[in-house]
Scaffold this active site. Structure first.
Site, PDB file in Angstrom:
ATOM      1  N   HIS A   1       0.821  -1.216   0.000  1.00 57.48           N
ATOM      2  CA  HIS A   1       0.000   0.000   0.000  1.00 57.48           C
ATOM      3  C   HIS A   1       0.846   1.254   0.000  1.00 57.48           C
ATOM      4  O   HIS A   1       2.042   1.235   0.284  1.00 57.48           O
ATOM      5  CB  HIS A   1      -0.973   0.003   1.185  1.00 57.48           C
ATOM      6  CG  HIS A   1      -0.337   0.100   2.531  1.00 57.48           C
ATOM      7  ND1 HIS A   1       0.129   1.288   3.061  1.00 57.48           N
ATOM      8  CD2 HIS A   1      -0.087  -0.844   3.471  1.00 57.48           C
ATOM      9  CE1 HIS A   1       0.623   1.064   4.270  1.00 57.48           C
ATOM     10  NE2 HIS A   1       0.504  -0.228   4.542  1.00 57.48           N
TER      11      HIS A   1
ATOM     12  N   CYS B   1       2.835  -4.668   6.938  1.00 61.37           N
ATOM     13  CA  CYS B   1       2.521  -4.339   5.553  1.00 61.37           C
ATOM     14  C   CYS B   1       3.749  -3.755   4.856  1.00 61.37           C
ATOM     15  O   CYS B   1       4.685  -3.290   5.504  1.00 61.37           O
ATOM     16  CB  CYS B   1       1.366  -3.348   5.485  1.00 61.37           C
ATOM     17  SG  CYS B   1      -0.242  -4.068   5.895  1.00 61.37           S
TER      18      CYS B   1
END
Length: 193
Positions: free
Chosen positions: A153, A169
């Site tokens: 992301h 992440c």
């Protein structure tokens, strides 16, 4: 086994995209320019030589070097600088891109809210926008067990690129996640090393 090969410059870049980090409007959001001169040049988006047996379209994440490679034809890859999971939040494995979202809603998992109670206000989701933790785009990673909970992301925190600071992440500069989003297909294999 994959190997990055030296290219046309001292850092292996065949083509460097340092001029692609200016301000832009995207889906009604005014993305600010990134002060790219403050980001180590090796983390700027660039095409590099990269030899691998993986097919084009595969994404390889090198957590130790803080690079994400999007495999292209002819032993080349688009390389992006990334931020990775801090100590205790690292992970390795194989997944696939199951979903892609533009300007996604971010919902912190329950275990993150337990560690950081101040995030409880986002239990129902943080609206998309310039301060959203997932940034301009997110690619949702699933494995054999379903949703891994991990994402590739964007981030508004450009200074986190090249560092281990996330909860697992893989973060990219917003301008880079937009580029990767446009290249990666649903079903793409993702290898995290």
């Amino acid at each position: 086994m994959a190997t990055a090969l030296a290219g046309c410059s001292s850092d292996g870049a065949i083509r460097l995209f340092s001029n692609d980090y200016g301000a832009r409007t995207d889906a009604g959001y005014n993305l600010p320019a990134i002060p790219i001169y403050k980001v180590d040049r090796k983390y700027h988006r660039q095409v590099v030589r990269y030899q691998t047996d993986e097919k084009p379209g595969t994404i390889i994440v090198d957590t130790s070097q803080k690079f994400l490679y999007f495999i292209m034809e002819d032993d080349k890859a688009m390389r992006y600088g990334i931020g990775v999971g801090r100590e205790g939040f690292e992970w390795k494995g194989t997944a696939r891109v199951a979903l892609k979202r533009e300007w996604p809603v971010w919902t912190p998992p329950a275990e993150m809210i337990r560690r950081q109670p101040e995030l409880a206000k986002f239990r129902g989701g943080m609206d998309p926008g310039l301060t959203n933790a997932l940034g301009a785009r997110a690619l949702y990673l699933f494995n054999k067990g379903g949703d891994s909970g991990y994402r590739l992301h964007g981030t508004p925190e450009w200074a986190s690129i090249g560092k281990a600071m996330s909860s697992g992440c893989i973060r990219l500069l917003n301008q880079d996640i937009i580029d990767l989003y446009n290249r990666a297909e649903i079903g793409a294999k993702v290898i995290v090393r």
